[in-house]
Design an enzyme around this catalytic site. Structure first.
Site, mmCIF file in Angstrom:
data_model
loop_
_atom_site.group_PDB
_atom_site.id
_atom_site.type_symbol
_atom_site.label_atom_id
_atom_site.label_comp_id
_atom_site.label_asym_id
_atom_site.label_seq_id
_atom_site.Cartn_x
_atom_site.Cartn_y
_atom_site.Cartn_z
ATOM 1 N N ARG A 36 0.825 -1.221 0.000
ATOM 2 C CA ARG A 36 0.000 0.000 0.000
ATOM 3 C C ARG A 36 0.856 1.268 0.000
ATOM 4 O O ARG A 36 0.459 2.276 -0.579
ATOM 5 C CB ARG A 36 -0.937 -0.003 1.197
ATOM 6 C CG ARG A 36 -2.058 -0.987 1.009
ATOM 7 C CD ARG A 36 -2.961 -1.007 2.211
ATOM 8 N NE ARG A 36 -4.158 -1.775 1.919
ATOM 9 C CZ ARG A 36 -4.978 -2.248 2.839
ATOM 10 N NH1 ARG A 36 -4.731 -2.026 4.108
ATOM 11 N NH2 ARG A 36 -6.042 -2.930 2.492
ATOM 12 N N LYS A 198 -19.226 -15.440 2.995
ATOM 13 C CA LYS A 198 -20.650 -15.121 3.191
ATOM 14 C C LYS A 198 -21.314 -14.563 1.957
ATOM 15 O O LYS A 198 -20.827 -13.615 1.353
ATOM 16 C CB LYS A 198 -20.756 -14.071 4.293
ATOM 17 C CG LYS A 198 -20.364 -14.551 5.657
ATOM 18 C CD LYS A 198 -20.937 -13.552 6.618
ATOM 19 C CE LYS A 198 -20.264 -13.471 7.933
ATOM 20 N NZ LYS A 198 -20.352 -12.110 8.429
ATOM 21 N N GLY A 350 -8.984 -8.529 0.197
ATOM 22 C CA GLY A 350 -7.758 -8.954 0.874
ATOM 23 C C GLY A 350 -7.343 -10.379 0.573
ATOM 24 O O GLY A 350 -6.173 -10.640 0.270
ATOM 25 N N GLY A 373 -13.496 -3.536 0.653
ATOM 26 C CA GLY A 373 -14.840 -2.983 0.851
ATOM 27 C C GLY A 373 -15.176 -1.911 -0.172
ATOM 28 O O GLY A 373 -16.288 -1.876 -0.708
HETATM 29 P P1 AMP Z 1 -14.644 -13.182 2.727
HETATM 30 O O1 AMP Z 1 -14.028 -12.356 3.820
HETATM 31 O O2 AMP Z 1 -16.126 -13.238 2.752
HETATM 32 O O3 AMP Z 1 -14.080 -12.845 1.361
HETATM 33 O O4 AMP Z 1 -14.208 -14.678 3.027
HETATM 34 C C1 AMP Z 1 -12.888 -15.105 3.032
HETATM 35 C C2 AMP Z 1 -12.778 -16.293 3.921
HETATM 36 O O5 AMP Z 1 -13.667 -17.289 3.482
HETATM 37 C C3 AMP Z 1 -11.407 -16.920 3.890
HETATM 38 O O6 AMP Z 1 -10.814 -16.794 5.148
HETATM 39 C C4 AMP Z 1 -11.678 -18.386 3.539
HETATM 40 O O7 AMP Z 1 -10.948 -19.283 4.326
HETATM 41 C C5 AMP Z 1 -13.153 -18.518 3.859
HETATM 42 N N1 AMP Z 1 -13.764 -19.613 3.083
HETATM 43 C C6 AMP Z 1 -13.748 -19.782 1.756
HETATM 44 N N2 AMP Z 1 -14.353 -20.920 1.411
HETATM 45 C C7 AMP Z 1 -14.753 -21.503 2.560
HETATM 46 C C8 AMP Z 1 -15.428 -22.720 2.860
HETATM 47 N N3 AMP Z 1 -15.804 -23.548 1.885
HETATM 48 N N4 AMP Z 1 -15.695 -22.990 4.163
HETATM 49 C C9 AMP Z 1 -15.311 -22.139 5.141
HETATM 50 N N5 AMP Z 1 -14.668 -20.993 4.917
HETATM 51 C C10 AMP Z 1 -14.388 -20.670 3.648
#
Ligand code: AMP
Length: 393
Positions: A36, A198, A350, A373
């Site tokens: 950054r 999510k 990230g 974000g």
């Molecule tokens: P996000 O912050 O929503 O982009 O999510 C990123 C996180 O999602 C990472 O730390 C991944 O380890 C987690 N992730 C991705 N796929 C899975 C999965 N199938 N089960 C649990 N966690 C997951």
């Protein structure tokens, strides 16, 4: 973008307050990843070499509105000095007498880094008097912090209003250029690849992108909410039960553009060493999906390779664990392949940025966004307050 730009500003001998995103990881008083900081160098060097007095402002971490040595920007000033030839001075205050006196004594071309903006409670509340105190230090304002452009804070919005003349730095300009190209008239096929934990974080993006893309590929844990909503067994996989209706709605709206993983790497526990296997279709009881399976990897790779425009946000699995990183790394590689074949590719968030860097592909895509974000809000079609606050031309 009809906003004042850095090149439009006369900076010689003027005090230029630049909002940068120096929210970098620190360990034992040293910067462990300076991506950054480096991203802001073109703006910093341009102002310094044109004889402007640079006053840099940034937040770092999440202090609670008061001074906290753990989140001091002092190590960042030390690091910045190793990257630029102009002298860098750190001021242990964000606003106030020490900041004012440092600015009044600065020579043209010199760089001053103020202490963490979030040491002041007025930063996050976009407080008028804190904004005015920041504005007192400078003649003009430049925003180069894309990562916080979605926040209406004193150092991103209030001070721009207070100073009147407010321009985009080179990094902000580049981010907006690439992201706008995705939403306005992208070359086709246009593809979005979305993953992560999510679905709730990505509903706005899916909603805004579906009518624009040719295909939207889904991976990561958010796949299981979509699959469960269709009545497919997902075992112990991460699911947002209260988002199943929305997921079903998005699937219906998508006219077949939304693609879900057809096979999965599943494990008996959330552990790199857990008993694991590849399954097609449903996920059996006692197992959870932790990565997209090899058939999905192959089909996603084929689709990505044929695209002319690709945006990717969110990992395809738990890429932090080596046994479940394959899908995410394959997507990173596919984007690099597509770029080599002439596609415009943009990666943000990230985890996706960490994955593409880890895989050694960061220099092989068109643009790696410095915002997570902020990028998602832009792709949702929202106006970023930090951009809106800049002077119209
Ligand atoms: P996000 O912050 O929503 O982009 O999510 C990123 C996180 O999602 C990472 O730390 C991944 O380890 C987690 N992730 C991705 N796929 C899975 C999965 N199938 N089960 C649990 N966690 C997951």
């Amino acid at each position: 973008m009809n906003k004042l730009k850095l090149d439009d500003l006369d900076v010689r001998g003027r005090r230029v307050l630049v909002r940068v995103d120096f929210n970098v990881p620190l360990k034992g008083g040293s910067v462990t990843d300076d991506t950054r900081i480096r991203a802001a160098l073109p703006t910093i060097e341009s102002i310094s070499s044109r004889g402007g007095i640079l006053i840099l402002a940034s937040h770092l971490g999440r202090p609670k509105g008061s001074a906290d040595p753990e989140f001091s920007l002092e190590p960042v000033a030390t690091h910045l000095q190793t990257l630029v030839s102009a002298p860098v001075m750190f001021v242990p205050e964000t606003v106030g007498p020490a900041a004012k006196s440092a600015v009044s004594m600065a020579d043209d071309g010199q760089i001053i880094l103020l202490e963490n903006t979030r040491f002041n409670p007025g930063e996050k509340s976009n407080d008028e008097s804190f904004s005015a105190q920041l504005a007192e230090l400078a003649d003009v304002y430049v925003n180069d912090a894309f990562g916080t452009a979605h926040r209406a804070h004193a150092s991103t919005v209030g001070v721009a209003d207070a100073l009147g003349q407010a321009a985009m730095g080179y990094l902000l300009e580049k981010e907006i250029k690439y992201l706008s190209a995705l939403l306005d008239n992208p070359r086709r096929p246009f593809l979005a690849v979305l993953g992560g934990a999510k679905v709730s974080d990505k509903i706005g993006v899916i909603d805004n992108l579906l009518p624009r893309v040719d295909r939207l590929l889904i991976g990561g844990a958010m796949s299981y909410t979509f699959l469960k909503a269709q009545g497919i067994e997902v075992g112990n996989s991460l699911v947002e039960d209260d988002k199943q209706d929305i997921a079903l709605n998005l699937l219906e709206q998508s006219e077949g553009k939304l693609m879900l993983p057809a096979d999965h790497v599943v494990a008996s526990a959330f552990d790199n060493e857990a008993d694991r296997r590849t399954v097609e279709g449903g996920i059996p009881d006692g197992f959870m999906g932790l990565d997209i399976g090899p058939k999905t990897v192959e089909s996603y790779h084929r689709i990505i390779e044929k695209a002319q425009t690709v945006v990717w946000n969110g990992p395809m699995g738990v890429f932090e664990m080596s046994n479940f990183a394959h899908g995410t790394m394959a997507v990173a590689r596919a984007l690099a392949d597509a770029t080599r074949d002439g596609a415009m590719t943009v990666v943000g968030g990230g985890d996706s940025v960490a994955a593409i860097t880890q895989g050694g592909f960061a220099d092989e895509v068109s643009h790696v966004s410095t915002g997570g974000g902020a990028m998602l809000e832009f792709l949702e079609g929202k106006t970023l307050p930090g951009v809106a606050a800049l002077t119209d031309t």
